[in-house]
Structure formats: C-alpha cells, structure tokens
Design a protein around this motif. Structure first.
Motif, PDB file in Angstrom:
ATOM      1  N   ILE A  32       2.580   0.690   0.283  1.00 51.10           N
ATOM      2  CA  ILE A  32       2.137   1.340  -0.949  1.00 51.10           C
ATOM      3  C   ILE A  32       2.756   2.737  -1.073  1.00 51.10           C
ATOM      4  CG2 ILE A  32       0.158   2.132  -2.274  1.00 51.10           C
ATOM      5  CD1 ILE A  32       0.342  -0.909  -1.960  1.00 51.10           C
ATOM      6  N   PRO A  33       3.480   2.986  -2.172  1.00 52.47           N
ATOM      7  CA  PRO A  33       4.055   4.317  -2.369  1.00 52.47           C
ATOM      8  C   PRO A  33       3.008   5.318  -2.850  1.00 52.47           C
ATOM      9  CG  PRO A  33       4.579   2.925  -4.234  1.00 52.47           C
ATOM     10  CD  PRO A  33       3.849   2.050  -3.240  1.00 52.47           C
ATOM     11  N   ASN A  34       3.376   6.564  -2.872  1.00 54.77           N
ATOM     12  CA  ASN A  34       2.477   7.617  -3.311  1.00 54.77           C
ATOM     13  C   ASN A  34       2.315   7.610  -4.835  1.00 54.77           C
ATOM     14  OD1 ASN A  34       0.859   9.849  -2.316  1.00 54.77           O
ATOM     15  ND2 ASN A  34       2.239  11.201  -3.443  1.00 54.77           N
ATOM     16  N   ASP A  35       1.153   8.045  -5.286  1.00 54.78           N
ATOM     17  CA  ASP A  35       0.875   8.282  -6.703  1.00 54.78           C
ATOM     18  C   ASP A  35       0.994   7.013  -7.550  1.00 54.78           C
ATOM     19  OD1 ASP A  35       0.097   9.854  -8.848  1.00 54.78           O
ATOM     20  OD2 ASP A  35       2.156  10.398  -9.373  1.00 54.78           O
ATOM     21  N   VAL A  36       0.266   5.969  -7.163  1.00 60.33           N
ATOM     22  CA  VAL A  36       0.247   4.733  -7.938  1.00 60.33           C
ATOM     23  C   VAL A  36      -1.194   4.360  -8.284  1.00 60.33           C
ATOM     24  CG1 VAL A  36       2.402   3.787  -7.037  1.00 60.33           C
ATOM     25  CG2 VAL A  36       0.235   3.324  -5.830  1.00 60.33           C
ATOM     26  N   THR A  37      -1.320   3.511  -9.296  1.00 59.52           N
ATOM     27  CA  THR A  37      -2.605   2.965  -9.705  1.00 59.52           C
ATOM     28  C   THR A  37      -2.661   1.510  -9.259  1.00 59.52           C
ATOM     29  OG1 THR A  37      -2.763   4.425 -11.628  1.00 59.52           O
ATOM     30  CG2 THR A  37      -4.115   2.433 -11.658  1.00 59.52           C
ATOM     31  N   ILE A  38      -3.754   1.133  -8.578  1.00 57.94           N
ATOM     32  CA  ILE A  38      -3.848  -0.192  -7.970  1.00 57.94           C
ATOM     33  C   ILE A  38      -5.123  -0.908  -8.407  1.00 57.94           C
ATOM     34  CG2 ILE A  38      -3.824  -1.498  -5.805  1.00 57.94           C
ATOM     35  CD1 ILE A  38      -2.746   0.940  -4.403  1.00 57.94           C
ATOM     36  N   PHE A  39      -4.964  -2.124  -8.916  1.00 54.02           N
ATOM     37  CA  PHE A  39      -6.090  -3.031  -9.060  1.00 54.02           C
ATOM     38  C   PHE A  39      -6.342  -3.704  -7.709  1.00 54.02           C
ATOM     39  CE2 PHE A  39      -5.335  -3.775 -13.793  1.00 54.02           C
ATOM     40  CZ  PHE A  39      -6.571  -3.270 -14.183  1.00 54.02           C
ATOM     41  N   VAL A  40      -7.576  -3.770  -7.266  1.00 51.76           N
ATOM     42  CA  VAL A  40      -7.911  -4.547  -6.076  1.00 51.76           C
ATOM     43  C   VAL A  40      -9.093  -5.447  -6.406  1.00 51.76           C
ATOM     44  CG1 VAL A  40      -6.985  -2.934  -4.388  1.00 51.76           C
ATOM     45  CG2 VAL A  40      -9.324  -2.650  -5.156  1.00 51.76           C
ATOM     46  N   ASP A  41      -9.054  -6.688  -5.912  1.00 50.46           N
ATOM     47  CA  ASP A  41     -10.110  -7.623  -6.235  1.00 50.46           C
ATOM     48  C   ASP A  41     -11.217  -7.593  -5.193  1.00 50.46           C
ATOM     49  OD1 ASP A  41      -9.069  -9.016  -4.081  1.00 50.46           O
ATOM     50  OD2 ASP A  41      -8.923 -10.936  -5.145  1.00 50.46           O
ATOM     51  N   SER A  42     -12.055  -8.624  -5.169  1.00 43.74           N
ATOM     52  CA  SER A  42     -13.223  -8.641  -4.293  1.00 43.74           C
ATOM     53  C   SER A  42     -12.975  -9.389  -2.979  1.00 43.74           C
ATOM     54  CB  SER A  42     -14.413  -9.286  -5.021  1.00 43.74           C
ATOM     55  OG  SER A  42     -14.092 -10.597  -5.460  1.00 43.74           O
ATOM     56  N   SER A  43     -11.706  -9.543  -2.600  1.00 45.54           N
ATOM     57  CA  SER A  43     -11.359 -10.242  -1.369  1.00 45.54           C
ATOM     58  C   SER A  43     -11.733  -9.424  -0.135  1.00 45.54           C
ATOM     59  CB  SER A  43      -9.857 -10.532  -1.354  1.00 45.54           C
ATOM     60  OG  SER A  43      -9.386 -10.788  -0.070  1.00 45.54           O
ATOM     61  N   THR A  44     -12.186 -10.115   0.914  1.00 46.44           N
ATOM     62  CA  THR A  44     -12.504  -9.418   2.161  1.00 46.44           C
ATOM     63  C   THR A  44     -11.230  -8.949   2.876  1.00 46.44           C
ATOM     64  OG1 THR A  44     -12.616 -11.535   3.350  1.00 46.44           O
ATOM     65  CG2 THR A  44     -14.676 -10.639   2.498  1.00 46.44           C
ATOM     66  N   THR A  45     -10.103  -9.612   2.644  1.00 47.70           N
ATOM     67  CA  THR A  45      -8.843  -9.142   3.224  1.00 47.70           C
ATOM     68  C   THR A  45      -8.418  -7.834   2.576  1.00 47.70           C
ATOM     69  OG1 THR A  45      -8.236 -11.460   3.512  1.00 47.70           O
ATOM     70  CG2 THR A  45      -6.509  -9.839   3.881  1.00 47.70           C
ATOM     71  N   VAL A  46      -8.707  -7.685   1.300  1.00 45.42           N
ATOM     72  CA  VAL A  46      -8.418  -6.430   0.597  1.00 45.42           C
ATOM     73  C   VAL A  46      -9.234  -5.285   1.186  1.00 45.42           C
ATOM     74  CG1 VAL A  46      -8.620  -5.245  -1.632  1.00 45.42           C
ATOM     75  CG2 VAL A  46      -7.653  -7.540  -1.532  1.00 45.42           C
ATOM     76  N   LEU A  47     -10.413  -5.596   1.710  1.00 44.90           N
ATOM     77  CA  LEU A  47     -11.228  -4.582   2.381  1.00 44.90           C
ATOM     78  C   LEU A  47     -10.455  -3.969   3.554  1.00 44.90           C
ATOM     79  CD1 LEU A  47     -14.159  -3.464   2.165  1.00 44.90           C
ATOM     80  CD2 LEU A  47     -14.800  -5.175   3.869  1.00 44.90           C
ATOM     81  N   GLN A  58      -1.837   9.631  -2.037  1.00 46.32           N
ATOM     82  CA  GLN A  58      -2.436   9.847  -3.345  1.00 46.32           C
ATOM     83  C   GLN A  58      -2.419   8.512  -4.090  1.00 46.32           C
ATOM     84  OE1 GLN A  58      -3.736  12.570  -4.740  1.00 46.32           O
ATOM     85  NE2 GLN A  58      -3.091  14.240  -3.396  1.00 46.32           N
ATOM     86  N   VAL A  59      -3.600   7.976  -4.397  1.00 47.53           N
ATOM     87  CA  VAL A  59      -3.667   6.656  -5.009  1.00 47.53           C
ATOM     88  C   VAL A  59      -4.902   6.559  -5.901  1.00 47.53           C
ATOM     89  CG1 VAL A  59      -4.939   5.660  -3.065  1.00 47.53           C
ATOM     90  CG2 VAL A  59      -3.535   4.171  -4.503  1.00 47.53           C
ATOM     91  N   ARG A  60      -4.755   5.810  -6.987  1.00 44.00           N
ATOM     92  CA  ARG A  60      -5.883   5.541  -7.888  1.00 44.00           C
ATOM     93  C   ARG A  60      -6.269   4.070  -7.720  1.00 44.00           C
ATOM     94  NH1 ARG A  60      -2.294   8.781  -9.839  1.00 44.00           N
ATOM     95  NH2 ARG A  60      -0.980   7.060 -10.600  1.00 44.00           N
ATOM     96  N   ILE A  61      -7.514   3.811  -7.359  1.00 41.81           N
ATOM     97  CA  ILE A  61      -7.988   2.466  -7.062  1.00 41.81           C
ATOM     98  C   ILE A  61      -8.984   2.031  -8.136  1.00 41.81           C
ATOM     99  CG2 ILE A  61      -9.259   1.042  -5.410  1.00 41.81           C
ATOM    100  CD1 ILE A  61      -8.193   3.007  -3.234  1.00 41.81           C
ATOM    101  N   LEU A  62      -8.732   0.874  -8.723  1.00 45.29           N
ATOM    102  CA  LEU A  62      -9.624   0.300  -9.716  1.00 45.29           C
ATOM    103  C   LEU A  62     -10.111  -1.049  -9.207  1.00 45.29           C
ATOM    104  CD1 LEU A  62      -6.980   1.665 -11.336  1.00 45.29           C
ATOM    105  CD2 LEU A  62      -8.435   1.156 -13.275  1.00 45.29           C
ATOM    106  N   THR A  63     -11.413  -1.262  -9.216  1.00 43.56           N
ATOM    107  CA  THR A  63     -11.958  -2.503  -8.681  1.00 43.56           C
ATOM    108  C   THR A  63     -13.227  -2.910  -9.403  1.00 43.56           C
ATOM    109  OG1 THR A  63     -12.639  -3.646  -6.651  1.00 43.56           O
ATOM    110  CG2 THR A  63     -13.297  -1.331  -6.885  1.00 43.56           C
ATOM    111  N   THR A  64     -13.522  -4.199  -9.353  1.00 43.73           N
ATOM    112  CA  THR A  64     -14.768  -4.736  -9.892  1.00 43.73           C
ATOM    113  C   THR A  64     -15.777  -5.024  -8.782  1.00 43.73           C
ATOM    114  OG1 THR A  64     -13.920  -7.002  -9.769  1.00 43.73           O
ATOM    115  CG2 THR A  64     -13.538  -5.791 -11.826  1.00 43.73           C
ATOM    116  N   SER A  65     -15.408  -4.775  -7.536  1.00 39.52           N
ATOM    117  CA  SER A  65     -16.243  -5.124  -6.386  1.00 39.52           C
ATOM    118  C   SER A  65     -17.025  -3.912  -5.884  1.00 39.52           C
ATOM    119  CB  SER A  65     -15.361  -5.666  -5.251  1.00 39.52           C
ATOM    120  OG  SER A  65     -16.070  -5.698  -4.039  1.00 39.52           O
ATOM    121  N   ILE A  66     -18.324  -4.094  -5.696  1.00 35.86           N
ATOM    122  CA  ILE A  66     -19.125  -2.972  -5.208  1.00 35.86           C
ATOM    123  C   ILE A  66     -18.801  -2.648  -3.748  1.00 35.86           C
ATOM    124  CG2 ILE A  66     -21.003  -3.266  -6.853  1.00 35.86           C
ATOM    125  CD1 ILE A  66     -22.557  -4.798  -4.769  1.00 35.86           C
ATOM    126  N   ASP A  67     -18.500  -3.659  -2.940  1.00 41.53           N
ATOM    127  CA  ASP A  67     -18.160  -3.423  -1.536  1.00 41.53           C
ATOM    128  C   ASP A  67     -16.790  -2.774  -1.395  1.00 41.53           C
ATOM    129  OD1 ASP A  67     -20.413  -4.887   0.056  1.00 41.53           O
ATOM    130  OD2 ASP A  67     -19.808  -6.293  -1.506  1.00 41.53           O
TER     131      ASP A  67
END
Length: 205
Positions: A32-47, A58-67
């Motif tokens: 992952i490069p610096n200064d990017v916006t990332i969608f992440v899902d509810s996968s446990t591997t993504v955790l 420096q990263v912006r993380i957008l997710t629908t998962s509370i965990d």
C-alpha cells in the motif's frame, strides 16, 4: 469443486487459519502506497491486513464493518470512516440500500477484499447476498482491487456471485500450487504468494 461449508459468524471465522491470514495480510499491507483511500470489507483476513499497515502510513480507510473500523482505529494516524446502514449480524457490517448508495458516491484508490470462495469458473463468491452486493459495489467504486484469499478458498463454491476474477488486480494467497492459479494468472491477475514469518526466517522461496 469443494462444497460450501456452513456459514460462520465473524468471531468464529476470525479464529480459523490465523497464521495464513496473518501472512496474507502482511504481504498485502506492504504493497500500500502513502496517501491513498481504501475500501475494506468485512473479511477476517482484511483484519490482519489492517493490523500490518505501517504505523507511519498516511491512509484513509472506509469500511462497512464495525470490527474492521475498530481495528483501523488502532492505527495511529489513519483516517477512518464507517459507512453506516442496517447491521447484518452474520457479517457484523452495515448493509442495505443506504450503505450501497454511500459506497457508490465515493471514489477510492484501492479496494481490499476477502472472499468466501473462487469457483472453478473463476468467479468470486460470497455466502451472504448483501455482502456479495456490497463487495461488488466497492470494487466498482475503486481504481483497483486486491483480493486476500487463503488456498482453501480457491476452487470453493459459495451461494452468491460477486464478480469475475479478471476484475481483480492482485491476488494474495498462501500457495501458488493450487490448480486454479495458472488460470487466474491467464486472466490477467497478478498472484503474490504470502509467506509466514517462519518461512521467511529460514530463507525459503
């Protein structure tokens, strides 16, 4: 094709194959490069991916998962946005029309997904219909998609279609000896084999 296993909730899935998930998450996080916006899902591997992001990144993380959102908050400087909606107990994530509309209104640089399976037709699959819909929406709203999948997910079926493998930029997995790997590469997908810390310390290639 391996048959789909019973659907497990997030907490039970998190405990399965933790060393493989950690290796995959570490390999993907290093890309992952610096200064990017990332969608992440509810996968446990993504955790595991989130836990391995460099603390100076420096990263912006957008997710629908509370965990996933809670784990992302442990990163010292990441900007974290929770995309809300009706909560699904199985995936512990927001779902529904409101969530999907929010996703469609955002443009991300990268989408990072897990999967319930990649079937013999090289199609990404999901066990939950709302999860499948959101994964597809995130992929469409991102510049590229990274798929995090341990070897047991390759050749595995699941009920709902997400997208063809050709829409993925890079697959991070724990083996390149699975029969599907050559076909996945032929579809134009980069395949990265993740190694455990024990393998790296012994100098295995």
């Amino acid at each position: 094709m391996r048959l789909s296993a019973p659907v497990l909730d997030f907490r039970r899935r998190e405990a399965l194959d933790a060393p493989d998930k950690s290796a995959i998450g570490r390999a993907a996080a290093a890309s992952i490069p610096n200064d990017v916006t990332i969608f992440v899902d509810s996968s446990t591997t993504v955790l595991h991916f989130l836990r391995n992001l460099p603390p100076s990144l420096q990263v912006r993380i957008l997710t629908t998962s509370i965990d996933i959102a809670a784990a992302a908050l442990d990163h010292p400087i990441a900007d974290v946005t929770f995309l809300g909606g009706k909560l699904n107990r199985l995936t512990r994530s927001a779902t529904g029309a409101l969530t999907a509309e929010t996703v469609r209104g955002v443009r991300a640089d990268i989408c990072v997904l897990g999967t319930c399976g990649v079937d013999e037709n090289l199609t990404l699959r999901a066990d939950d219909i709302e999860d499948a819909f959101l994964k597809a929406a995130m992929m469409k709203a991102a510049g590229k998609t990274l798929l995090l999948a341990s070897h047991d997910k390759l050749g595995r079926n699941a009920t709902y279609e997400v997208a063809p493998i050709s829409t993925i930029s890079t697959l991070y997995t724990t083996t390149t000896s699975e029969p599907l790997i050559s076909r996945i590469r032929e579809a134009g997908v980069e395949v990265v084999e993740a190694r455990s810390k024990a393998d790296n310390s012994t100098g295995e290639k």
